[in-house]
Design an enzyme around this catalytic site. Structure first.
Site, PDB file in Angstrom:
ATOM      1  N   ARG A  30      10.498  21.557  11.526  1.00  0.00           N
ATOM      2  CA  ARG A  30      10.965  20.701  11.691  1.00  0.00           C
ATOM      3  C   ARG A  30      10.183  19.562  12.366  1.00  0.00           C
ATOM      4  O   ARG A  30       9.288  18.443  11.562  1.00  0.00           O
ATOM      5  CB  ARG A  30      12.512  20.325  11.707  1.00  0.00           C
ATOM      6  N   TYR A  33       7.413  -5.906   2.219  1.00  0.00           N
ATOM      7  CA  TYR A  33       7.626  -4.333   1.672  1.00  0.00           C
ATOM      8  C   TYR A  33       9.332  -4.140   0.846  1.00  0.00           C
ATOM      9  O   TYR A  33      10.443  -4.331   1.740  1.00  0.00           O
ATOM     10  CB  TYR A  33       7.586  -3.167   1.792  1.00  0.00           C
ATOM     11  N   ASP A  88       1.557  -2.605   8.126  1.00  0.00           N
ATOM     12  CA  ASP A  88       1.797  -1.213   7.788  1.00  0.00           C
ATOM     13  C   ASP A  88       1.101  -2.118   6.215  1.00  0.00           C
ATOM     14  O   ASP A  88       0.708  -3.055   6.169  1.00  0.00           O
ATOM     15  CB  ASP A  88       3.057  -2.351   6.626  1.00  0.00           C
ATOM     16  N   LYS A  91       1.179   5.809  -1.595  1.00  0.00           N
ATOM     17  CA  LYS A  91       0.522   5.125  -2.234  1.00  0.00           C
ATOM     18  C   LYS A  91      -1.187   5.269  -3.048  1.00  0.00           C
ATOM     19  O   LYS A  91      -1.962   6.724  -3.094  1.00  0.00           O
ATOM     20  CB  LYS A  91       0.458   3.504  -1.968  1.00  0.00           C
TER      21      LYS A  91
HETATM   22  C1  LIG Z   1       5.683   2.069  -1.122  1.00  0.00           C
HETATM   23  C2  LIG Z   1       5.768   1.317   0.133  1.00  0.00           C
HETATM   24  C3  LIG Z   1       6.102   1.921   1.609  1.00  0.00           C
HETATM   25  C4  LIG Z   1       7.183   2.590   1.255  1.00  0.00           C
HETATM   26  O1  LIG Z   1       7.276   3.979   0.759  1.00  0.00           O
HETATM   27  P1  LIG Z   1       7.352   4.988   0.708  1.00  0.00           P
HETATM   28  O2  LIG Z   1       7.001   6.215   0.487  1.00  0.00           O
HETATM   29  O3  LIG Z   1       7.880   4.696  -0.558  1.00  0.00           O
HETATM   30  O4  LIG Z   1       9.144   4.843   1.465  1.00  0.00           O
HETATM   31  C5  LIG Z   1       6.497   0.997   2.421  1.00  0.00           C
HETATM   32  N1  LIG Z   1       4.997  -0.062   2.253  1.00  0.00           N
HETATM   33  C6  LIG Z   1       4.218  -0.337   0.957  1.00  0.00           C
HETATM   34  C7  LIG Z   1       3.934  -1.474   1.612  1.00  0.00           C
HETATM   35  C8  LIG Z   1       4.532   0.202   0.504  1.00  0.00           C
HETATM   36  O5  LIG Z   1       4.040  -0.179  -1.050  1.00  0.00           O
END
Ligand SMILES: *Cc1c(COP(=O)(O)O)cnc(C)c1O
Length: 401
Positions: A52, A104, A177, A202
Site C-alpha cells: 500500500r 476541473y 494542476d 490524460k
Molecule cells: C481528469 C482531470 C483530473 C482528475 O483526474 P482523474 O484521473 O480523472 O481522477 C484533474 N484535473 C484535470 C485538469 C483533469 O483533466
C-alpha cells in the site's frame, strides 16, 4: 542517463534508460508482490514493507515524471483525484485555501462539499487576476493556493510565477494542476510552484486506458512537513495505483513528446480555422492572440499551447448539442489527452453552477490528421446551421405549394 542534461524527448523515449539488472531486460518487469521480506536481524533494509505504501512497480514512472518536471520526488496515485485530494487532506481543519472559480469540475465539487465539511476554509477566486489573489490571501491563515492552468473548460491562464511569489509572501504553498500543459510545455516547479499535480489518466498515459495521478514536489522540499504528510495520506488512506497500471503508464510516457507535439500543432490549426468560421461565435484557446491569457501563456508555455480548446456555437445550447451529435470522427465522450479526439457539451456534464456557457463544446484534440478533424467539425456545424435555417423558414409560414 543524467536527468539534468538529457533532453525531455530522450528522457521520455527511453524512460530514463533504466534496464533490469537481474534479467538484462530493456523493458521492466511488472512487480505484483504485496509484501516484502524482512531481514534476519528484523530490519527492512530494502525500504519496502507492504505494497500500500511501497511498490517497485512505481519507481521508474515516478522517476520519469520527476525528471520531466525537474522535481525532488514524485508519487503515483490511483487517480488524478486521489493525487489532488491528498494535497488538501494533508492540511488541517481551519486552514484557509484558495482555489480557482474555473477549474476541473470534480475537484471543485469535492472542495466545496467534502473539504469544506472537514473544516477547510475553501475560497474560490478569479485566479487570472494577481490582484484578486493578493486581496484574498490571509497571511498566516492561508496554507495553500491551488491553481490550474490552462483551466477547464474555458482555458483561462494563471501566471504561475506571480502567483508563487504572492503565495510565498503570505506563507502559503502553491500547487499547480498542470494536467493540460503537461511537463513538456510548462514546468511549474521551475517557476516557483511547490507541488505539481497531473491526472496521468490524460496526456501522461495518453491512450484513454487507465486512471492514474501523480504529484511532484520541488527539489529541496522532499523532507518538508507538508510533503511528508502527503506521503502519509497515500500510504494510509490507500489511494494506491495498481502495478499493471503503473507499467502501462510507463509505456504511455515513452511517446509523450510525440503525442503532445502533434496535439498542440493540430489544436493551433483547428483554433485558428474555427476562429474564422461564421457558425462559431468564439474559440477559447490560449494560443490565439485575441484570447484572454495569451501573453502569460506565451511566457510560461513552451513548444505549444496544449491540445485543449473550446468553441462556442452560434445558435446556443441546442445548436451546440446538435453539432456534437453530428460529428463522426470526434467521439462524444468526456475526458481528454488520448490519441482520439473527443467532443463534449460541458454544461450538460457540470450542471448547475458551471462556469461553462450553454453553447460551449470542449474539444480534446488527438493525433489524427488535422484536416480530417476540421472537415468533420465543419460538416457538423453546416448541417446544424442548415437545419435551423430550414426550421426558421417553416415556422415563418406554410411552404408555398
Ligand atoms: C481528469 C482531470 C483530473 C482528475 O483526474 P482523474 O484521473 O480523472 O481522477 C484533474 N484535473 C484535470 C485538469 C483533469 O483533466
Amino acid at each position: 542517463m543524467d536527468r539534468h542534461t538529457a533532453h525531455p524527448d530522450t528522457i521520455a523515449a527511453q524512460a530514463l534508460g533504466w534496464t533490469d539488472e537481474r534479467t538484462r531486460a530493456v523493458i521492466p518487469p511488472i512487480h505484483v508482490s504485496t509484501t516484502y521480506l524482512r531481514d534476519e536481524d528484523n530490519q527492512y533494509r530494502s525500504g519496502r514493507v507492504y505494497a500500500r505504501a511501497d511498490n517497485p512497480a512505481f519507481d521508474q514512472a515516478e522517476a520519469v515524471v520527476n525528471a520531466l518536471e525537474g522535481g525532488g520526488q514524485a508519487l503515483l496515485f490511483a487517480s488524478g483525484m486521489a493525487a489532488a485530494t491528498a494535497v488538501f487532506q494533508a492540511l488541517a481543519p481551519g486552514d484557509h485555501v484558495l482555489a480557482p472559480k474555473v477549474m476541473y469540475w470534480s475537484l471543485r465539487n469535492w472542495l466545496v462539499t467534502f473539504a469544506t465539511g472537514w473544516g477547510l476554509d475553501v475560497e474560490l477566486i478569479d485566479m487570472t487576476s494577481p490582484e484578486a489573489v493578493r486581496a484574498a490571501l490571509q497571511p498566516g491563515r492561508t496554507k495553500l493556493v491551488w491553481i490550474e492552468t490552462p483551466a477547464n473548460p474555458l482555458w483561462t491562464v494563471t501566471d504561475i510565477e506571480a502567483t508563487a511569489q504572492l503565495a510565498h509572501a503570505a506563507g502559503a504553498l502553491l500547487a499547480v494542476d498542470s494536467t493540460v500543459a503537461t511537463p513538456l510545455l510548462t514546468q511549474p516547479l521551475q517557476l516557483g510552484a511547490d507541488i505539481v499535480m497531473h491526472a496521468a489518466t490524460k496526456y501522461l498515459n495518453g491512450h484513454s486506458d487507465l486512471v492514474a495521478g501523480v504529484l511532484v514536489v520541488r527539489e529541496g522540499a522532499v523532507e518538508s512537513d507538508a510533503w511528508q504528510r502527503v506521503r502519509k495520506v497515500r500510504a494510509q488512506v490507500g489511494g494506491t495505483l495498481g502495478s499493471f497500471e503503473a507499467w502501462l503508464l510507463l509505456r504511455g510516457l515513452r511517446t509523450l513528446h510525440l503525442r503532445v507535439r502533434a496535439a498542440c500543432a493540430s489544436a493551433m490549426q483547428i483554433a485558428a480555422h474555427f476562429a474564422q468560421d461564421a457558425d462559431v461565435a468564439e474559440v477559447l484557446y490560449p494560443g490565439l492572440p485575441q484570447c484572454h491569457g495569451h501573453a502569460v501563456a506565451a511566457r510560461q508555455m513552451h513548444g505549444g499551447f496544449g491540445g485543449m480548446l473550446s468553441i462556442r456555437v452560434r445558435g446556443g445550447e441546442a445548436a451546440a448539442i446538435a453539432v456534437a451529435a453530428r460529428t463522426q470522427l470526434w467521439k462524444r465522450a468526456t475526458s481528454l489527452g488520448g490519441t482520439e479526439s473527443l467532443i463534449e457539451h460541458r454544461a450538460s456534464v457540470e450542471g448547475p453552477g458551471t462556469p461553462a456557457p450553454p453553447d460551449l463544446l470542449r474539444l480534446s484534440v488527438g493525433i489524427e490528421d488535422a484536416g480530417d478533424l476540421i472537415a468533420d467539425l465543419t460538416q457538423a456545424l453546416r448541417a446544424t446551421h442548415d437545419q435551423s435555417d430550414a426550421e426558421k423558414t417553416r415556422s415563418a409560414g406554410p411552404a408555398p405549394r
